[in-house]
Design an enzyme around this catalytic site. Structure first.
Site, PDB file in Angstrom:
ATOM      1  CG  HIS A 121       4.914   2.255   2.385  1.00 17.71           C
ATOM      2  ND1 HIS A 121       4.865   2.635   1.065  1.00 17.71           N
ATOM      3  CD2 HIS A 121       5.664   3.197   3.008  1.00 17.71           C
ATOM      4  CE1 HIS A 121       5.543   3.752   0.896  1.00 17.71           C
ATOM      5  NE2 HIS A 121       6.052   4.117   2.063  1.00 17.71           N
ATOM      6  CG  ASP A 164       1.048   1.948  -0.053  1.00 20.27           C
ATOM      7  OD1 ASP A 164       1.919   1.577   0.760  1.00 20.27           O
ATOM      8  OD2 ASP A 164       0.316   2.943   0.153  1.00 20.27           O
ATOM      9  CG  ASP A 206       8.149   7.048  -0.334  1.00 20.71           C
ATOM     10  OD1 ASP A 206       8.082   6.257   0.632  1.00 20.71           O
ATOM     11  OD2 ASP A 206       7.381   8.021  -0.456  1.00 20.71           O
ATOM     12  CD  GLU A 234       3.489   5.959   4.163  1.00 19.12           C
ATOM     13  OE1 GLU A 234       3.953   6.851   4.904  1.00 19.12           O
ATOM     14  OE2 GLU A 234       3.514   6.072   2.918  1.00 19.12           O
ATOM     15  CD  GLU A 235       3.565   6.843  -0.429  1.00 23.63           C
ATOM     16  OE1 GLU A 235       3.122   7.953  -0.070  1.00 23.63           O
ATOM     17  OE2 GLU A 235       4.778   6.608  -0.552  1.00 23.63           O
ATOM     18  CD  GLU A 255       8.182   6.274   4.747  1.00 27.88           C
ATOM     19  OE1 GLU A 255       8.655   6.736   3.690  1.00 27.88           O
ATOM     20  OE2 GLU A 255       7.039   5.795   4.818  1.00 27.88           O
ATOM     21  CG  HIS A 284       5.646  11.094  -3.418  1.00 31.25           C
ATOM     22  ND1 HIS A 284       4.529  11.471  -2.692  1.00 31.25           N
ATOM     23  CD2 HIS A 284       6.112   9.984  -2.795  1.00 31.25           C
ATOM     24  CE1 HIS A 284       4.342  10.622  -1.691  1.00 31.25           C
ATOM     25  NE2 HIS A 284       5.298   9.716  -1.738  1.00 31.25           N
TER      26      HIS A 284
END
Length: 377
Positions: free
Chosen positions: A67, A69, A100, A134-135, A163, A349
């Site tokens: 992903h 995003d 990520d 995805e997030e 991931e 994150h």
């Protein structure tokens, strides 16, 4: 290969693609793949952009999934380096999405490119499934692409999701499955009243205590070779008006189960219904199934990934199914073997998210070796 991976990763990180805004990331990737003869298909749904890029037309189909995003950066003043500057300092690449998962996405893309250059007539099909959702909601991304592919009966046999799976060192963990996730939203009805006159009311907190004890202590299963036992946690609970002299008229309980392959969502729903009936609670309940459990076991893809990791990192990885859900849960619905492998997840994150430049290069090598084992003629 490492040099190309880092350059692409920096290009992607410098685009502030907070979910679901792709910010041109997929276009950058698409232009690269088009030059190598990949067939490109854009699959936008709402404000989400998805790319399905393929090379080859035969079986088996190996999907590299990722992903573009990222989650919001939070307070930018807390970052050591600007979150979208993609600074490299002492062999570490900093930026939102570095771990990520723009770093491993770049590694997936460059590995696929390099393999096609070296093996233009490879067997099977290489596909890249890239989404910008995805997030956040994860409602218009991979799940929609999978629905599209299934509707036209397009097969996927193996899928590698980039991931960040590694824990302490690159290659120590490969995710060969994930638990399912289901959330219950339960309302227990009572009768509101004055606390001084309990005989004129019915407190749903009191009437629910035995049920809640049974719900939270029930042993769903013992797990199995690949999964820990199913776990239930109450996430939110609420009753009352905030006043100390009012008996609440309703109790709200939100609970989540992370469940293994020993049970199904239907078994869970039926058992909870049985408990509610047993305790004679007037209620209403709704369910949200986030994902079914999936397991690649010790299949061909798992063997190829383990061998690739051992060759590149000199580490024997541990197979693991713990943690949250990923887009792999949607691809698994196609009957594909799915694994997750990528860099360390220690900073995902977080402020100052980062990834080792050396690790990204090795990720690319691992992905390349997987393709060699599965698709080399």
């Amino acid at each position: 290969m490492k040099h190309n991976i880092i350059n692409l990763a920096q290009d992607l990180i410098r685009r502030p693609s907070v979910s679901p805004d792709d910010q041109g990331c997929q276009q950058v990737i698409a232009e690269r793949l088009a030059q190598l003869g990949f067939t490109l298909e854009w699959l936008p749904f709402g404000d989400t952009l998805n790319l399905w890029a393929t090379h080859g037309t035969q079986d088996p189909c190996v999907v590299f999934a990722g992903h573009t995003d990222v989650v919001p950066v939070g307070d930018e003043t807390q970052w050591q380096y600007p979150p979208f500057s993609a600074e490299i300092v002492d062999g570490t690449l900093y930026g939102r999405g570095a771990a990520d998962m723009k770093g491993s996405l770049a590694a997936l893309v460059i590995a696929a490119e390099t393999f096609v250059k070296n093996n233009p007539n490879h067997k099977g099909k290489i596909a890249l499934l890239i989404t910008s959702d995805e997030e956040a909601a994860a409602k218009a991304g991979t799940v929609k692409v999978v629905e599209t592919l299934m509707a036209r009966q397009e097969a996927v046999h193996y899928a590698v999701v980039g991931e960040p799976s590694s824990g302490k060192v690159l290659g120590d963990v490969i995710k060969n499955g994930r638990r399912g996730s289901i959330t219950g939203e339960l309302y227990i009805e009572g009768v509101q009243g004055h606390v001084a006159y309990p005989h004129l009311a019915e407190n749903p907190v009191h009437t629910s205590l035995n049920f809640l004890t049974e719900l939270t202590t029930y042993q769903w299963d013992n797990g199995n070779e690949f999964f820990p036992p199913t776990s239930l946690q109450i996430a939110n609970i609420k009753a009352g008006t905030g006043s100390n002299n009012v008996i609440p008229g309703e109790l709200y309980v939100q609970f989540n189960l992370r469940y293994c392959t020993e049970v199904t969502d239907e078994i869970i729903k039926n058992k909870v219904a049985e408990m509610l009936a047993k305790h004679q609670l007037k209620h209403r309940i709704s369910w949200n199934l986030s994902g079914q459990p999936f397991l690649a076991g010790n299949g061909e893809l798992v063997k190829a990934t383990v061998q690739a990791v051992e060759n590149v990192t000199k580490i024997t990885p541990r197979l693991d199914t713990s943690g949250g859900t990923s887009d792999g849960r949607f691809i698994a619905l196609m009957g594909a073997e799915v694994v997750e492998f990528g860099p360390l997840n220690a900073t995902i994150h977080k402020v100052n998210e980062c990834v080792s430049v050396e690790d990204l290069g090795k990720c690319g090598e691992v992905y390349y070796h997987i393709l060699e084992r599965l698709l080399k003629s």
